[in-house]
Design an enzyme around this catalytic site. Structure first.
Site, mmCIF file in Angstrom:
data_model
loop_
_atom_site.group_PDB
_atom_site.id
_atom_site.type_symbol
_atom_site.label_atom_id
_atom_site.label_comp_id
_atom_site.label_asym_id
_atom_site.label_seq_id
_atom_site.Cartn_x
_atom_site.Cartn_y
_atom_site.Cartn_z
ATOM 1 N N CYS A 25 1.828 2.417 -0.728
ATOM 2 C CA CYS A 25 3.212 2.211 -1.151
ATOM 3 C C CYS A 25 3.794 3.431 -1.853
ATOM 4 C CB CYS A 25 3.346 0.960 -2.003
ATOM 5 S SG CYS A 25 2.326 0.917 -3.462
ATOM 6 N N HIS A 26 2.963 4.375 -2.273
ATOM 7 C CA HIS A 26 3.494 5.592 -2.896
ATOM 8 C C HIS A 26 4.279 6.433 -1.894
ATOM 9 C CE1 HIS A 26 -0.267 7.054 -1.124
ATOM 10 N NE2 HIS A 26 0.307 8.262 -1.093
ATOM 11 N N TYR A 69 13.073 3.095 1.573
ATOM 12 C CA TYR A 69 13.212 1.635 1.615
ATOM 13 C C TYR A 69 14.232 1.260 2.689
ATOM 14 C CZ TYR A 69 10.847 1.875 -2.908
ATOM 15 O OH TYR A 69 9.943 2.126 -3.905
ATOM 16 N N ASN A 118 2.803 -5.337 -3.607
ATOM 17 C CA ASN A 118 1.584 -4.877 -2.947
ATOM 18 C C ASN A 118 0.483 -4.753 -4.003
ATOM 19 O OD1 ASN A 118 -0.431 -3.495 -1.595
ATOM 20 N ND2 ASN A 118 0.719 -1.595 -1.450
ATOM 21 N N GLU A 155 -0.503 15.023 -1.275
ATOM 22 C CA GLU A 155 -0.291 14.967 0.170
ATOM 23 C C GLU A 155 0.690 16.055 0.630
ATOM 24 O OE1 GLU A 155 0.694 11.062 1.565
ATOM 25 O OE2 GLU A 155 -1.058 10.159 0.631
#
Length: 97
Positions: free
Chosen positions: A61-62, A25, A53, A88
């Protein structure tokens, strides 16, 4: 959907985070501040925009994490965020790798 320019800017920045990578962030806040010629920007304000979102399957956003890779807020739940990041290959057992 009507939203603020700030939210759009945050969401557009999230779209630039490559698959398998994360951004904090604070990093997003720093980039937006720099783009807007400001000394600083609130990471909490970025968190608010991330949290609003409504299309998280499209805007990833993850991939936005707290300082030091800490897993924080996700509308789908922290376990789903963890699963997505592990999928991922950026996290293993809750730790940034």
């Amino acid at each position: 959907m009507i939203c603020s320019d700030f939210r759009k800017t945050v969401w557009e920045m999230m779209l630039t985070i490559p698959y398998g990578h994360t951004m904090t962030y604070g990093e997003i806040a720093e980039r937006i501040a720099k783009e807007r010629g400001l000394k600083r920007m609130s990471a909490q304000a970025v968190g608010g925009a991330v949290g609003h979102n409504s299309i998280s399957l499209i805007i990833p956003c993850h991939r936005v994490v707290g300082a030091n890779g800490k897993l924080t807020g996700y509308a789908g739940g922290i376990e789903k965020k963890k699963w997505l990041l592990e999928h991922e290959s950026r996290y293993f057992n809750g730790k940034l790798i």
